[in-house]
Design a protein around this motif. Sequence first.
Motif, short mmCIF file in Angstrom:
data_model
loop_
_atom_site.label_atom_id
_atom_site.label_comp_id
_atom_site.label_asym_id
_atom_site.label_seq_id
_atom_site.Cartn_x
_atom_site.Cartn_y
_atom_site.Cartn_z
N ASP A 258 -3.92 -1.88 -6.17
CA ASP A 258 -3.26 -0.85 -5.34
C ASP A 258 -4.17 0.27 -4.87
N GLN B 264 -0.26 4.30 -2.33
CA GLN B 264 0.12 4.55 -3.72
C GLN B 264 -1.01 5.22 -4.49
N TRP C 88 3.16 -2.04 -4.30
CA TRP C 88 2.25 -1.22 -3.49
C TRP C 88 2.09 -1.87 -2.11
#
Length: 534
Positions: free
Chosen positions: A96, A348, A496
């Motif tokens: 992510d 994220q 994500w």
Amino acid sequence: MNIKNNIKKVLFFASITIFMWSCTEDLNIIPNDDQTTLSEELFKDEDAYKEVLAGIYANFSLTGTDGAESSNLDGLDAGTSQYGRTLLYLQTLAADQMIWSYENDQGVAEIQRNTWNAQNPIILGMYERARASVNFVNNFLNETTPEKLDSRNVSDATRQEIVNFRAEARLVRALAYYHLMDLFGKVSFSDENSIVNTPPEEASRSELFTFIESELKAIEADLIDPRQNEYGRADKAVAWMILAKIYLNAEVYIGSDRYTECIEYCNKILTAGYTLAPNYLDLFKADNDQGAARNEIIFAFISDGSLTQNFGPTTVMTNGAVGSIEKNGDALGVTTEGWGGALRVRAQFANLFNGGAFITDTRNTLTKAGRTVTITDIADRDSGFILAKYSNITSAGVAGGNQTFVDTDFPLFRLADVNLMYAEAVLRGGSGGSIGEAIKLVNDLRTRANNPQAITATDLTLDFVIDERARELHWEAHRRQDLIRFNRFTGGNYNWAWKGNATNGIALPNHFDLYPIPASALAPNPNLTQNPGY
């Protein structure tokens, strides 16, 4: 004397020696008759033992002996088989924190969209590069047996050095098996006692865990004390670090709680003389082999813009961090336009630096102006924030010698990670540590980062730790492993951008916690089986 350049010259010439000396066909790096003659000729000079050891280390940085684009692994491109780069992709690009703009690059789209299969060239590159490390070590151990040394009349002084050399080589092999265990679960296993020209047996994850643990404990007495070895070589603290890592992740690897052992080995490192670098970003600059950065970095993959040119992780991340809008390459010590916006961060990760406490946090190197935090089109290089963590500038502000290939070493293990592992292992119930010490170790990192928000016992939770690990250790090839340990990689507990090839992310099937065994590794070895789900 420039220690970095000295060791890199040794690595460069030794790599040529070991790559010539060892056959890489099918990754069975076993000398044939002609190569045995070459090795006997080679070892007439007792300095050759150290040079071949350096060549073993060189496999972490170099891909071949004919420049950055050469590869000593048959059929593999240098860009998809460099050890640190493939490790970074499989641990970071797959999670992510990072997005790569150019999805026509081999294998990249499947890794960052989590749609990989057993034909992915990056997965193959990591598997085979790590297996090459194993085979280089096995070969070296077979060339340094008492019988071989007796036959060559090796001096007592060199024999004593070889005790250390053999321990270091076994550590490198354990490190390669650690990465294979973490990424693939199981692997074809060989050591110096394996039968030549016989397909290696498959080793399970639990068998690999036992081997790594026993090897590192067996060699500890023969390794040089922490911080006393030459730069670029491993010591006791590197062995302790790998042990701490496998113990922290033991519930994933073997279904057993080993947090007490993790704390034990963290304590060994915490009392070994390492200190946090006062300036966080000095750890990711062109002279991070020296000064305060060297006092924090426990082990690094070496990079040099002149002597060891390769498309490794720090070259990729520094050139890739040059924004398509900003053209900020001059500030990072590379060409003005770098690689034209190759790398950005996912929303994220960027959101972990929201809030007033992170305005002055030196770990926050995000550039936001003129950009959206979301990336709805991966090919749109103007969307998504960019990151300036790595640079090819020294701590004194001097640019590296080459504007493409950087001088910045890749910090595989450093003290800050130990601080956070200790805190997590205490929270997870390990004994031998304390909440008070865990809070102090985390706040030491926050103080170093100029973050005004010190934490208290109430703040120190597992949710806090996983986020703080991202803020401290991003783009250092830890994230996938961390998310799996926290049950956030597969499934839908945490999504994500572009997870599972969806703009906002979707759940991944559980078998994606392991990568597939590459198809080309399965084909020649009937003992090796595919991971479930692939």
